[in-house]
Design a protein around this motif. Structure first.
Motif, PDB file in Angstrom:
ATOM      1  N   ALA A 118      -7.155   2.656   4.811  1.00 48.75           N
ATOM      2  CA  ALA A 118      -6.919   2.004   3.515  1.00 48.75           C
ATOM      3  C   ALA A 118      -7.698   2.702   2.411  1.00 48.75           C
ATOM      4  O   ALA A 118      -7.160   3.013   1.340  1.00 48.75           O
ATOM      5  CB  ALA A 118      -7.304   0.530   3.593  1.00 48.75           C
ATOM      6  N   ARG A 119      -8.973   2.977   2.674  1.00 43.21           N
ATOM      7  CA  ARG A 119      -9.813   3.589   1.628  1.00 43.21           C
ATOM      8  C   ARG A 119      -9.386   5.036   1.369  1.00 43.21           C
ATOM      9  O   ARG A 119      -9.495   5.525   0.246  1.00 43.21           O
ATOM     10  CB  ARG A 119     -11.302   3.510   2.010  1.00 43.21           C
ATOM     11  CG  ARG A 119     -11.805   2.088   1.875  1.00 43.21           C
ATOM     12  CD  ARG A 119     -13.239   1.872   2.313  1.00 43.21           C
ATOM     13  NE  ARG A 119     -13.437   0.450   2.583  1.00 43.21           N
ATOM     14  CZ  ARG A 119     -13.724  -0.475   1.680  1.00 43.21           C
ATOM     15  NH1 ARG A 119     -13.884  -0.143   0.424  1.00 43.21           N
ATOM     16  NH2 ARG A 119     -13.854  -1.741   2.030  1.00 43.21           N
ATOM     17  N   MET A 120      -8.880   5.701   2.406  1.00 42.20           N
ATOM     18  CA  MET A 120      -8.429   7.086   2.239  1.00 42.20           C
ATOM     19  C   MET A 120      -7.228   7.156   1.285  1.00 42.20           C
ATOM     20  O   MET A 120      -7.134   8.064   0.477  1.00 42.20           O
ATOM     21  CB  MET A 120      -8.005   7.610   3.620  1.00 42.20           C
ATOM     22  CG  MET A 120      -8.157   9.079   3.812  1.00 42.20           C
ATOM     23  SD  MET A 120      -7.456   9.568   5.404  1.00 42.20           S
ATOM     24  CE  MET A 120      -8.603   8.938   6.579  1.00 42.20           C
ATOM     25  N   ILE A 121      -6.320   6.178   1.380  1.00 43.15           N
ATOM     26  CA  ILE A 121      -5.115   6.260   0.537  1.00 43.15           C
ATOM     27  C   ILE A 121      -5.251   5.492  -0.770  1.00 43.15           C
ATOM     28  O   ILE A 121      -4.482   5.722  -1.699  1.00 43.15           O
ATOM     29  CB  ILE A 121      -3.838   5.807   1.289  1.00 43.15           C
ATOM     30  CG1 ILE A 121      -3.969   4.379   1.800  1.00 43.15           C
ATOM     31  CG2 ILE A 121      -3.485   6.771   2.396  1.00 43.15           C
ATOM     32  CD1 ILE A 121      -2.680   3.840   2.412  1.00 43.15           C
ATOM     33  N   ALA A 122      -6.236   4.582  -0.850  1.00 43.71           N
ATOM     34  CA  ALA A 122      -6.362   3.744  -2.055  1.00 43.71           C
ATOM     35  C   ALA A 122      -6.632   4.605  -3.294  1.00 43.71           C
ATOM     36  O   ALA A 122      -6.055   4.351  -4.366  1.00 43.71           O
ATOM     37  CB  ALA A 122      -7.480   2.717  -1.874  1.00 43.71           C
ATOM     38  N   ILE A 123      -7.448   5.634  -3.148  1.00 44.54           N
ATOM     39  CA  ILE A 123      -7.812   6.436  -4.335  1.00 44.54           C
ATOM     40  C   ILE A 123      -6.607   7.217  -4.858  1.00 44.54           C
ATOM     41  O   ILE A 123      -6.237   7.069  -6.037  1.00 44.54           O
ATOM     42  CB  ILE A 123      -9.046   7.322  -4.039  1.00 44.54           C
ATOM     43  CG1 ILE A 123     -10.246   6.405  -3.813  1.00 44.54           C
ATOM     44  CG2 ILE A 123      -9.307   8.308  -5.177  1.00 44.54           C
ATOM     45  CD1 ILE A 123     -11.497   7.086  -3.333  1.00 44.54           C
ATOM     46  N   PRO A 124      -5.920   8.023  -4.004  1.00 51.06           N
ATOM     47  CA  PRO A 124      -4.739   8.722  -4.550  1.00 51.06           C
ATOM     48  C   PRO A 124      -3.625   7.776  -4.996  1.00 51.06           C
ATOM     49  O   PRO A 124      -2.907   8.079  -5.958  1.00 51.06           O
ATOM     50  CB  PRO A 124      -4.283   9.633  -3.409  1.00 51.06           C
ATOM     51  CG  PRO A 124      -5.006   9.186  -2.196  1.00 51.06           C
ATOM     52  CD  PRO A 124      -6.233   8.476  -2.640  1.00 51.06           C
ATOM     53  N   MET A 125      -3.483   6.625  -4.344  1.00 50.39           N
ATOM     54  CA  MET A 125      -2.454   5.676  -4.805  1.00 50.39           C
ATOM     55  C   MET A 125      -2.803   5.172  -6.205  1.00 50.39           C
ATOM     56  O   MET A 125      -1.949   5.058  -7.086  1.00 50.39           O
ATOM     57  CB  MET A 125      -2.343   4.480  -3.844  1.00 50.39           C
ATOM     58  CG  MET A 125      -1.494   4.764  -2.623  1.00 50.39           C
ATOM     59  SD  MET A 125      -1.209   3.286  -1.640  1.00 50.39           S
ATOM     60  CE  MET A 125       0.050   2.445  -2.600  1.00 50.39           C
ATOM     61  N   GLY A 126      -4.098   4.863  -6.390  1.00 44.14           N
ATOM     62  CA  GLY A 126      -4.561   4.383  -7.687  1.00 44.14           C
ATOM     63  C   GLY A 126      -4.333   5.418  -8.780  1.00 44.14           C
ATOM     64  O   GLY A 126      -3.918   5.084  -9.895  1.00 44.14           O
ATOM     65  N   LYS A 127      -4.587   6.698  -8.426  1.00 34.76           N
ATOM     66  CA  LYS A 127      -4.372   7.776  -9.415  1.00 34.76           C
ATOM     67  C   LYS A 127      -2.908   7.812  -9.829  1.00 34.76           C
ATOM     68  O   LYS A 127      -2.579   7.908 -11.006  1.00 34.76           O
ATOM     69  CB  LYS A 127      -4.763   9.123  -8.808  1.00 34.76           C
ATOM     70  CG  LYS A 127      -6.195   9.480  -9.058  1.00 34.76           C
ATOM     71  CD  LYS A 127      -6.436  10.943  -8.691  1.00 34.76           C
ATOM     72  CE  LYS A 127      -7.928  11.157  -8.495  1.00 34.76           C
ATOM     73  NZ  LYS A 127      -8.239  12.197  -7.550  1.00 34.76           N
ATOM     74  N   SER A 128      -2.008   7.725  -8.864  1.00 32.68           N
ATOM     75  CA  SER A 128      -0.567   7.765  -9.166  1.00 32.68           C
ATOM     76  C   SER A 128      -0.143   6.581 -10.012  1.00 32.68           C
ATOM     77  O   SER A 128       0.697   6.707 -10.894  1.00 32.68           O
ATOM     78  CB  SER A 128       0.260   7.667  -7.886  1.00 32.68           C
ATOM     79  OG  SER A 128       0.177   8.780  -7.160  1.00 32.68           O
ATOM     80  N   LEU A 129      -0.718   5.408  -9.688  1.00 24.65           N
ATOM     81  CA  LEU A 129      -0.283   4.190 -10.381  1.00 24.65           C
ATOM     82  C   LEU A 129      -1.003   3.979 -11.710  1.00 24.65           C
ATOM     83  O   LEU A 129      -0.621   3.119 -12.504  1.00 24.65           O
ATOM     84  CB  LEU A 129      -0.510   2.965  -9.465  1.00 24.65           C
ATOM     85  CG  LEU A 129       0.430   2.884  -8.247  1.00 24.65           C
ATOM     86  CD1 LEU A 129      -0.116   1.909  -7.202  1.00 24.65           C
ATOM     87  CD2 LEU A 129       1.826   2.455  -8.679  1.00 24.65           C
ATOM     88  N   GLY A 130      -2.075   4.733 -11.914  1.00 28.10           N
ATOM     89  CA  GLY A 130      -2.832   4.597 -13.170  1.00 28.10           C
ATOM     90  C   GLY A 130      -3.704   3.354 -13.202  1.00 28.10           C
ATOM     91  O   GLY A 130      -4.089   2.889 -14.277  1.00 28.10           O
ATOM     92  N   GLN A 131      -3.992   2.805 -12.055  1.00 22.98           N
ATOM     93  CA  GLN A 131      -4.874   1.636 -11.954  1.00 22.98           C
ATOM     94  C   GLN A 131      -5.698   1.752 -10.672  1.00 22.98           C
ATOM     95  O   GLN A 131      -5.229   2.352  -9.694  1.00 22.98           O
ATOM     96  CB  GLN A 131      -4.059   0.324 -11.880  1.00 22.98           C
ATOM     97  CG  GLN A 131      -3.465  -0.112 -13.191  1.00 22.98           C
ATOM     98  CD  GLN A 131      -4.501  -0.622 -14.198  1.00 22.98           C
ATOM     99  OE1 GLN A 131      -5.635  -0.953 -13.843  1.00 22.98           O
ATOM    100  NE2 GLN A 131      -4.109  -0.675 -15.463  1.00 22.98           N
ATOM    101  N   THR A 132      -6.864   1.123 -10.649  1.00 21.21           N
ATOM    102  CA  THR A 132      -7.680   1.156  -9.432  1.00 21.21           C
ATOM    103  C   THR A 132      -7.015   0.325  -8.347  1.00 21.21           C
ATOM    104  O   THR A 132      -6.510  -0.766  -8.614  1.00 21.21           O
ATOM    105  CB  THR A 132      -9.076   0.542  -9.727  1.00 21.21           C
ATOM    106  OG1 THR A 132      -9.569   1.176 -10.900  1.00 21.21           O
ATOM    107  CG2 THR A 132     -10.036   0.739  -8.589  1.00 21.21           C
ATOM    108  N   VAL A 133      -7.043   0.851  -7.116  1.00 18.71           N
ATOM    109  CA  VAL A 133      -6.609   0.057  -5.961  1.00 18.71           C
ATOM    110  C   VAL A 133      -7.882  -0.335  -5.203  1.00 18.71           C
ATOM    111  O   VAL A 133      -8.570   0.515  -4.642  1.00 18.71           O
ATOM    112  CB  VAL A 133      -5.637   0.846  -5.059  1.00 18.71           C
ATOM    113  CG1 VAL A 133      -5.278   0.038  -3.813  1.00 18.71           C
ATOM    114  CG2 VAL A 133      -4.359   1.212  -5.835  1.00 18.71           C
ATOM    115  N   LEU A 134      -8.196  -1.629  -5.251  1.00 22.44           N
ATOM    116  CA  LEU A 134      -9.432  -2.127  -4.641  1.00 22.44           C
ATOM    117  C   LEU A 134      -9.160  -2.586  -3.212  1.00 22.44           C
ATOM    118  O   LEU A 134      -8.233  -3.362  -2.982  1.00 22.44           O
ATOM    119  CB  LEU A 134      -9.947  -3.341  -5.426  1.00 22.44           C
ATOM    120  CG  LEU A 134     -10.289  -3.105  -6.890  1.00 22.44           C
ATOM    121  CD1 LEU A 134     -10.324  -4.426  -7.640  1.00 22.44           C
ATOM    122  CD2 LEU A 134     -11.637  -2.404  -6.976  1.00 22.44           C
TER     123      LEU A 134
END
Ligand code: MLT
Length: 329
Positions: free
Chosen positions: A51-67
């Motif tokens: 989860a933590r591995m993909i949360a950062i790049p997903m957040g970058k793509s979406l333009g919001q933090t994924v917590l």
């Protein structure tokens, strides 16, 4: 049609049109605040690592933090219920493994339906498992482990992350293959179970390579075998359980990402696009490869790919679990 029925039909049409229009408006501005990704097991464990591995790049793509938020307990079913009841707006996402497919047979009173209460975003990663012992456990290889268990069955403890966890499933398959019955010790995730294995409080644990590869390489645990039919590139010297006599012993853990039912399709599409970008990120790919974990083919990283796989896995595991007679009330 009576005037009353006609009015009801018109009302339903208006509500549906409104829901579609509202969904489209919501999707245009989505996401305009941080998103929560719920992990159903303890922090530091294998699901949390992914989860933590993909949360950062997903957040970058979406333009919001994924917590990432850990909602633990009852083999992942507490977290699944929480997400099933969350607002269908794409701000609460869920990552879970094949426990989503085993839960309907394992839990007599499951407070959610994996096939009715969710929208499907896509499959995430496939992760092999390893059978481990604490570093000072007397058996040095699989043959010695078998003899030791035969002679000391009542003394050996096997950790797991509760009913519905893959460590539990792997442990059951292992005990059944060895025709033995060990004392099992449940935890809220294999993160804390691993802490106790490292501390010498429990003897054995079957756990995913996303947590175990570095510990095996650093010789902080003993390893008896991998649960795939082929050896793993990250652990080429570790034999498979299959090649050591447990013919056909195979557990590879698949993961999926979900949102609450009725989340607008346009929002699901945005999340799916971000998931696909994250899984193709060179750093994520390299980290997963180092842990012998695979990104599924991109046609599986789709809502239909996940839904079809989940249906097939429910069909596969339900009769196995019913036959084994393992249930929670
Ligand atoms: C975890 O993240 O702790 C594990 O996936 C638990 C398990 O299913 O064994």
């Amino acid at each position: 049609m009576t005037p009353h029925n006609k009015t009801l039909k018109t009302l339903k049409t208006v509500l549906l049109a409104c829901a579609l229009a509202c969904g489209a408006v919501q999707a245009q501005t989505y996401p305009d605040k941080p998103i929560t990704l719920v992990v159903p097991f303890a922090a530091g464990g294998p699901t949390d690592v992914v989860a933590r591995m993909i949360a950062i790049p997903m957040g970058k793509s979406l333009g919001q933090t994924v917590l990432v938020e850990n909602t633990v307990g009852a083999g992942g079913t507490i977290a699944a219920s929480r997400v099933a009841r969350s607002a269908p707006n794409g701000y609460t996402l869920f990552i879970h493994h094949m426990g989503m497919a085993t839960a309907p047979a394992l839990y007599k009173k499951l407070p959610f339906d994996p096939l009715k209460d969710f929208e499907y975003i896509g499959q995430v990663v496939d992760v092999p498992m390893t059978m481990l012992a604490r570093k000072d456990f007397p058996a040095n290889n699989f043959a010695e482990l078998q003899s030791y268990i035969k002679a000391n069955k009542d003394k050996v403890s096997l950790a797991n992350a509760g009913l519905g966890a893959v460590s539990h499933l792997c442990g059951l398959l292992f005990m059944s293959a060895l025709e033995t019955d060990l004392t099992t010790v449940p935890y809220k995730g294999t993160g804390p179970a691993m802490n106790d294995l490292l501390g010498g409080q429990v003897d054995l644990l079957c756990d995913q390579t996303t947590q175990t590869v570095p510990l095996i390489k650093e010789a902080r645990v003993k390893v008896y075998g991998v649960t795939t039919l082929k050896r793993l590139s990250a652990l080429p010297n570790v034999p498979t359980l299959d090649e050591q006599g447990l013919k056909g012993f195979e557990v590879k853990v698949w993961h999926g990402m979900y949102a609450a039912k009725d989340t607008p399709a346009a929002i699901i599409d945005k999340i799916n696009a971000a998931l696909r970008v994250a899984l193709q990120d060179p750093m994520v790919k390299q980290r997963l490869a180092d842990l012998s974990s695979d990104v599924p083919p991109m046609d599986k990283v789709t809502p239909a790919g996940l839904r079809t796989h989940l249906e097939a896995e429910i069909k596969k595991w339900s009769p196995v679990i019913r036959k084994a007679g393992i249930y929670a009330d």
